[in-house]
Each structure stands twice: as structure tokens, then as C-alpha cells.
Design an enzyme around this catalytic site. Structure first.
Site, PDB file in Angstrom:
ATOM      1  CG  ASP A  12      -1.794   1.128   1.274  1.00  0.00           C
ATOM      2  OD1 ASP A  12      -2.141   1.943   0.230  1.00  0.00           O
ATOM      3  OD2 ASP A  12      -2.148   1.606   2.584  1.00  0.00           O
ATOM      4  CB  SER A  13       0.101   4.785  -0.414  1.00  0.00           C
ATOM      5  OG  SER A  13      -0.849   5.020   0.467  1.00  0.00           O
ATOM      6  CE1 TYR A  44       2.641   5.533  -3.334  1.00  0.00           C
ATOM      7  CE2 TYR A  44       1.162   3.818  -3.859  1.00  0.00           C
ATOM      8  CZ  TYR A  44       2.401   4.312  -3.738  1.00  0.00           C
ATOM      9  OH  TYR A  44       3.310   3.380  -3.627  1.00  0.00           O
ATOM     10  N   GLY A  45      -2.779   9.576  -3.047  1.00  0.00           N
ATOM     11  CA  GLY A  45      -4.064  10.268  -3.577  1.00  0.00           C
ATOM     12  C   GLY A  45      -3.727  11.562  -4.006  1.00  0.00           C
ATOM     13  CB  CYS A  75      -3.162   0.951  -2.309  1.00  0.00           C
ATOM     14  SG  CYS A  75      -3.230   2.820  -2.492  1.00  0.00           S
ATOM     15  CG  ASN A  76      -9.346   1.258  -2.430  1.00  0.00           C
ATOM     16  OD1 ASN A  76     -10.756   0.629  -2.996  1.00  0.00           O
ATOM     17  ND2 ASN A  76      -9.224   1.243  -1.220  1.00  0.00           N
ATOM     18  CD  GLU A 154       1.003   6.180   6.336  1.00  0.00           C
ATOM     19  OE1 GLU A 154       2.223   6.166   6.310  1.00  0.00           O
ATOM     20  OE2 GLU A 154       0.300   5.415   5.871  1.00  0.00           O
ATOM     21  CB  CYS A 186      -9.089   5.337   1.220  1.00  0.00           C
ATOM     22  SG  CYS A 186      -7.234   5.358   1.803  1.00  0.00           S
ATOM     23  CG  HIS A 188      -4.371   4.948   4.787  1.00  0.00           C
ATOM     24  ND1 HIS A 188      -4.010   4.358   3.663  1.00  0.00           N
ATOM     25  CD2 HIS A 188      -3.331   5.182   5.723  1.00  0.00           C
ATOM     26  CE1 HIS A 188      -2.733   4.726   3.701  1.00  0.00           C
ATOM     27  NE2 HIS A 188      -2.314   4.999   4.785  1.00  0.00           N
TER      28      HIS A 188
HETATM   29  N1  DGL Z   1      -4.664   3.380   1.046  1.00  0.00           N
HETATM   30  C1  DGL Z   1      -4.722   4.047  -0.008  1.00  0.00           C
HETATM   31  C2  DGL Z   1      -5.918   3.820  -0.878  1.00  0.00           C
HETATM   32  O1  DGL Z   1      -6.579   2.867  -0.423  1.00  0.00           O
HETATM   33  C3  DGL Z   1      -4.292   5.564   0.362  1.00  0.00           C
HETATM   34  C4  DGL Z   1      -4.026   6.272  -0.745  1.00  0.00           C
HETATM   35  C5  DGL Z   1      -3.155   7.206  -0.333  1.00  0.00           C
HETATM   36  O2  DGL Z   1      -1.916   7.268   0.205  1.00  0.00           O
HETATM   37  O3  DGL Z   1      -3.555   8.462  -0.731  1.00  0.00           O
HETATM   38  O4  DGL Z   1      -6.312   4.514  -1.414  1.00  0.00           O
END
Ligand code: DGL
Length: 281
Positions: A12-13, A44-45, A75-76, A154, A186, A188
Site C-alpha cells: 500500500d502507499s 498516493y492520493g 490500495c484503492n 500514518e 481507501c 486507511h
Molecule cells: N490506502 C490508500 C488507498 O486505499 C491510500 C492512498 C493514499 O496514500 O493517498 O487508496
């Protein structure tokens, strides 16, 4: 020839994918799991498709180097922006992604309105638009981008006033428009479910897909004859692109037990200079 005792790579990010990892571990305790938190590059968003794709390809390379028999993009945002490219390039192992639970939410809603909380890049993605088009016919879908939430998770913050203020800001428009189901788009966000329930109240159903993804992993292992033998002792190894005391502590808090955390090898920490990938904003 892929070995059945080989590990499953999950990434994941950042720390959010641990919500998926724990479900996989619960369902498949004999499997060896390797988790990467790309926290040095989170969120990542707010990054470009190119940036997200480069990181996903690098992390996949690392996991394949460890002998992974399957990759799970927990991670979506990465699924929405990079999984098609990954699948084109990494045909040697099955690659599993995540999708917001729009389909079950559309079946469940009584009011005919569902809300989706996700990152900016997931909300903007064609993949989400397609999902809504294909599975939410006749249902109003209100997709809400939620900048800032990932950063709170985070740093291990699931309950501060500042966080609750953000959650209230993001959910109020959904409730006002009549949503009775809220999809956590997401990985998170499941860690914020308790705070969310407190804010939206018991009449709103909150859906997320980590258990469904774990079940999909299990089905695919069987389909590809890749399950490890049930008497094997499973294990989980953790890597990150950022290792410091706070990060390790947040990770332990989410995993709910102590863990060994390793920094990724240096050539996986940054995008190589021959691939300059600017952020969009
Ligand atoms: N866990 C990531 C998701 O499912 C978060 C992406 C991010 O880092 O912004 O989208």
C-alpha cells in the site's frame, strides 16, 4: 515454476493496507506474507498516475525478487491508477486489487443514496466512474475526496479533535444528501471506522472490502493451485520506504503486536532519475 510455499506480497502507499493484511492473515494463517508500506511516498492520493504506477512497478519488482507467488495491491488509489499497467507487465503471478464497495452498497441502500469516501485520485478515476456506471444504476452516488485522512492514520491518530473535524466535514454533505450507506474507498479508512460511527450515528451503514479481498485471495490461490500446505507455520514480514520510531510505533499500533520493520533496499526508495515523474499539482 512458482512454489506453493512462496510468500504473498501485499503493499500500500502506507499503513492502510494493514487493514487488508490482517484479514488475509486471519483467513490464511499458514501463508507467508510480505507487507510493504510505501510511507516514504504517501499519500498516493495527490500524486500523478505516472508517479503511482512507477512506485507500484518498483514495489512489485521487490516482491517478485523475494519470490512472491501473488501480489495484492492493498490500495484503492494504486488499483485505480496502476493495476492495468502492472497486469500488462507482471504476468508471471496473479495480481489482485481493491475496489470501493459500490456494488454491495447499491444493493443495500434504502434511501437510494450512497456516499463514497476516498482519496482525490480515486474519486477522479475512470475506474470509479465505471464501477458506478456498471453497478449503481438508479442509485445516487456521492463521491467525497478526503485529503488529510491518510496522514492522520500514518501518524497513528484515530481520534483527535482535528481528525474528527475532518471526518465531520467529509460526511456531512453525504448525510445531507440522504446517504444511508457510506463506502470506505481507501484502505486507511477502516482504522477510522470507530470515529466515523461516532460521527454519523448508528443508522448509517459503513462498508469496506478488506474481508472480501482476503476471500478473493483465498479463491485465487485455490484456482492457481498455489495454497501452501495447511500445516506450515505462517509468517508476516514488514518493509517500508520510511523507517523511524514514530512510523514503527504507528505500524505496531495497527498490527496490534510487535513486529520487525525493515527499510527497503536503497534502490527501491526513490524513483530512478531516468524516470522523472512530476506531481500533478
Ligand atoms: N490506502 C490508500 C488507498 O486505499 C491510500 C492512498 C493514499 O496514500 O493517498 O487508496
Amino acid at each position: 515454476m512458482i512454489k506453493q510455499s512462496a510468500p504473498i506480497g501485499v503493499f500500500d502507499s502506507g499503513l492502510g493496507g494493514i487493514s487488508v493484511l490482517r484479514e488475509i492473515h486471519r483467513l490464511l494463517p499458514a501463508e507467508q506474507l510480505i507487507y510493504i508500506a510505501d510511507s516514504g511516498h504517501a499519500p498516493y492520493g495527490s500524486k500523478s498516475t505516472e508517479y503511482i504506477t512507477q512506485r507500484c512497478l518498483q514495489l512489485s519488482d521487490f516482491l517478485l525478487e523475494q519470490g512472491a507467488k501473488m501480489l495484492v495491491v492493498a490500495c484503492n488509489t494504486a488499483t485505480a491508477h496502476a493495476i492495468d499497467t502492472m497486469r500488462e507487465q507482471k504476468l508471471s503471478v496473479p495480481v489482485i486489487g481493491m475496489e470501493p464497495a459500490v456494488k454491495p452498497a447499491a444493493r443495500l441502500t434504502q434511501s437510494g443514496v450512497i456516499g463514497v469516501l476516498a482519496t482525490q485520485q480515486t474519486v477522479k478515476s475512470q475506474r470509479l466512474q465505471r464501477l458506478i456506471h456498471d453497478y449503481a444504476n438508479g442509485v445516487k452516488v456521492v463521491a467525497q475526496a478526503c485529503p488529510g485522512l491518510v496522514e492522520h492514520v500514518e501518524k497513528g491518530d484515530f481520534a483527535s479533535l482535528e481528525l474528527k473535524g475532518l471526518l465531520a466535514d467529509y460526511t456531512t454533505p453525504l448525510i445531507k444528501q440522504g446517504a444511508d450507506v457510506i463506502v470506505l474507498g481507501c484502505t486507511h479508512y477502516p482504522f477510522l471506522a470507530a470515529a466515523l460511527h461516532e460521527i454519523v450515528g448508528p443508522r448509517i451503514t459503513i462498508l469496506e472490502t478488506s474481508n472480501a479481498v482476503a476471500q478473493h485471495v483465498s479463491r485465487l490461490l485455490i484456482k492457481h493451485e498455489l495454497q501452501t500446505s495447511a500445516d506450515q507455520q505462517g509468517s508476516v514480514s514488514f518493509y517500508s520506504s520510511k523507517v523511524d520510531a514514530v512510523h514503527r510505533q504507528s505500524m505496531q499500533l495497527l498490527w496490534q503486536q510487535s513486529l520487525e520493520l525493515d527499510l527497503l533496499p536503497s534502490h527501491y526508495l526513490t524513483i530512478p532519475p531516468q524516470m522523472p515523474v512530476p506531481d500533478p499539482q
